[in-house]
Motif scaffolding. Structure first.
Motif, PDB file in Angstrom:
ATOM      1  N   ASN A  50      -1.681  22.938 -25.911  1.00  0.00           N
ATOM      2  CA  ASN A  50      -2.991  22.002 -25.481  1.00  0.00           C
ATOM      3  C   ASN A  50      -2.537  20.558 -25.567  1.00  0.00           C
ATOM      4  OD1 ASN A  50      -4.710  23.731 -24.791  1.00  0.00           O
ATOM      5  ND2 ASN A  50      -5.654  23.933 -27.026  1.00  0.00           N
ATOM      6  N   THR A  51      -2.083  20.022 -24.512  1.00  0.00           N
ATOM      7  CA  THR A  51      -1.696  18.688 -24.413  1.00  0.00           C
ATOM      8  C   THR A  51      -2.896  17.708 -23.663  1.00  0.00           C
ATOM      9  OG1 THR A  51       0.549  18.969 -24.514  1.00  0.00           O
ATOM     10  CG2 THR A  51       0.150  16.974 -23.780  1.00  0.00           C
ATOM     11  N   ASP A  52      -3.364  16.785 -24.186  1.00  0.00           N
ATOM     12  CA  ASP A  52      -4.338  15.909 -23.179  1.00  0.00           C
ATOM     13  C   ASP A  52      -3.631  14.948 -22.693  1.00  0.00           C
ATOM     14  OD1 ASP A  52      -6.614  17.652 -23.985  1.00  0.00           O
ATOM     15  OD2 ASP A  52      -6.717  16.587 -26.027  1.00  0.00           O
ATOM     16  N   ALA A  53      -4.079  14.576 -21.440  1.00  0.00           N
ATOM     17  CA  ALA A  53      -3.285  13.638 -20.730  1.00  0.00           C
ATOM     18  C   ALA A  53      -3.967  12.108 -21.208  1.00  0.00           C
ATOM     19  CB  ALA A  53      -3.583  13.565 -19.191  1.00  0.00           C
ATOM     20  N   VAL A  54      -3.172  11.419 -21.761  1.00  0.00           N
ATOM     21  CA  VAL A  54      -3.673   9.996 -21.993  1.00  0.00           C
ATOM     22  C   VAL A  54      -3.395   8.994 -21.296  1.00  0.00           C
ATOM     23  CG1 VAL A  54      -3.912  10.667 -24.832  1.00  0.00           C
ATOM     24  CG2 VAL A  54      -1.735   9.775 -23.775  1.00  0.00           C
ATOM     25  N   ASP A  55      -2.512   9.018 -20.423  1.00  0.00           N
ATOM     26  CA  ASP A  55      -1.963   8.048 -19.444  1.00  0.00           C
ATOM     27  C   ASP A  55      -1.282   8.823 -18.103  1.00  0.00           C
ATOM     28  OD1 ASP A  55       0.150   8.779 -20.331  1.00  0.00           O
ATOM     29  OD2 ASP A  55       0.914   6.705 -21.322  1.00  0.00           O
ATOM     30  N   ALA A  56      -1.102   8.164 -17.284  1.00  0.00           N
ATOM     31  CA  ALA A  56      -0.335   8.553 -15.980  1.00  0.00           C
ATOM     32  C   ALA A  56       0.864   9.197 -16.257  1.00  0.00           C
ATOM     33  CB  ALA A  56      -0.227   7.574 -15.008  1.00  0.00           C
ATOM     34  N   ALA A  57       1.615   8.930 -17.032  1.00  0.00           N
ATOM     35  CA  ALA A  57       2.913   9.345 -17.368  1.00  0.00           C
ATOM     36  C   ALA A  57       2.968  10.756 -18.042  1.00  0.00           C
ATOM     37  CB  ALA A  57       3.741   8.576 -18.256  1.00  0.00           C
ATOM     38  N   THR A  58       1.905  10.843 -18.909  1.00  0.00           N
ATOM     39  CA  THR A  58       1.634  12.088 -19.646  1.00  0.00           C
ATOM     40  C   THR A  58       1.160  13.096 -18.561  1.00  0.00           C
ATOM     41  OG1 THR A  58       0.942  10.941 -21.832  1.00  0.00           O
ATOM     42  CG2 THR A  58       0.558  13.187 -21.635  1.00  0.00           C
ATOM     43  N   MET A  59       0.223  12.623 -17.643  1.00  0.00           N
ATOM     44  CA  MET A  59      -0.183  13.611 -16.820  1.00  0.00           C
ATOM     45  C   MET A  59       0.761  14.215 -15.827  1.00  0.00           C
ATOM     46  SD  MET A  59      -3.951  13.385 -14.293  1.00  0.00           S
ATOM     47  CE  MET A  59      -3.602  11.845 -13.911  1.00  0.00           C
ATOM     48  N   ASN A  60       1.673  13.153 -15.733  1.00  0.00           N
ATOM     49  CA  ASN A  60       2.887  13.623 -14.526  1.00  0.00           C
ATOM     50  C   ASN A  60       3.565  14.599 -15.312  1.00  0.00           C
ATOM     51  OD1 ASN A  60       1.942  11.990 -12.401  1.00  0.00           O
ATOM     52  ND2 ASN A  60       3.128  10.191 -12.989  1.00  0.00           N
ATOM     53  N   ALA A  61       4.058  14.225 -16.728  1.00  0.00           N
ATOM     54  CA  ALA A  61       4.961  15.371 -17.379  1.00  0.00           C
ATOM     55  C   ALA A  61       4.000  16.760 -17.602  1.00  0.00           C
ATOM     56  CB  ALA A  61       5.120  14.815 -18.874  1.00  0.00           C
ATOM     57  N   ILE A  62       2.827  16.720 -17.669  1.00  0.00           N
ATOM     58  CA  ILE A  62       1.889  18.015 -17.780  1.00  0.00           C
ATOM     59  C   ILE A  62       2.069  18.444 -16.348  1.00  0.00           C
ATOM     60  CG2 ILE A  62      -0.252  18.928 -17.880  1.00  0.00           C
ATOM     61  CD1 ILE A  62      -0.891  16.579 -20.192  1.00  0.00           C
ATOM     62  N   ALA A  63       2.010  17.963 -15.357  1.00  0.00           N
ATOM     63  CA  ALA A  63       1.996  18.647 -14.146  1.00  0.00           C
ATOM     64  C   ALA A  63       3.307  19.173 -13.954  1.00  0.00           C
ATOM     65  CB  ALA A  63       1.620  17.364 -12.750  1.00  0.00           C
ATOM     66  N   ALA A  64       4.470  18.441 -14.132  1.00  0.00           N
ATOM     67  CA  ALA A  64       5.713  18.869 -14.054  1.00  0.00           C
ATOM     68  C   ALA A  64       6.087  20.085 -14.961  1.00  0.00           C
ATOM     69  CB  ALA A  64       6.828  17.939 -14.358  1.00  0.00           C
TER      70      ALA A  64
END
Length: 144
Positions: A50-64
């Motif tokens: 369960n990782t919450d996206a806090v910024d764009a870089a985290t969201m990109n990492a979660i998508a990858a």
């Protein structure tokens, strides 16, 4: 006095083939269990992340990570399907090997029964001859 089963060599070969097929089936089942367990572990691992996206870089990492996980799960599912197919092939080979040995095993059983019956006949013939000889000897002694 007993004759050996004339197809003993072929029977032994068929039994060895059956044993080999049984070993291959066992190995295929083990590989299938391992693939199934790897799939279960991968799904369990993904459920707990369960990782919450806090910024764009985290969201990109979660998508990858999700794309990578999807690819890994597809690979594990394909491996599971392949392992299941291997089990079915090994099971069919084992069944065929077993079928080839069963006929010879039945022939061997019939051969053993025939040999036992022949041995009993031969023994009975000897006993009859001994009894007949003893009876003639007693008759001869009684007449003398």
């Amino acid at each position: 006095m007993s004759r050996a089963f004339p197809l003993a060599g072929l029977l032994r070969l068929r039994q060895l083939q059956q044993d080999r097929a049984a070993g291959e089936l066992s190995a295929a089942n083990a590989r299938n269990r391992e693939a199934r367990q790897a799939r279960v572990e991968a799904y369990a691992s993904l459920e707990t992340s369960n990782t919450d996206a806090v910024d764009a870089a985290t969201m990109n990492a979660i998508a990858a990570a999700r794309a990578s996980s999807r690819s890994m799960l597809a690979d594990l599912n394909a491996l599971g399907a392949q392992r299941t197919a291997e089990v079915e092939t090994a099971r069919a080979e084992f069944s065929a090997a077993r079928a080839r040995s069963v006929g010879l095993e039945k022939l061997q059983g019939k051969h053993a029964e025939a040999e036992a019956a022949e041995n009993l006949r031969a023994e009975q013939t000897i006993l009859d001859e001994l009894a007949g000889t003893a009876w003639h000897r007693r008759q001869k002694e009684a007449n003398s």
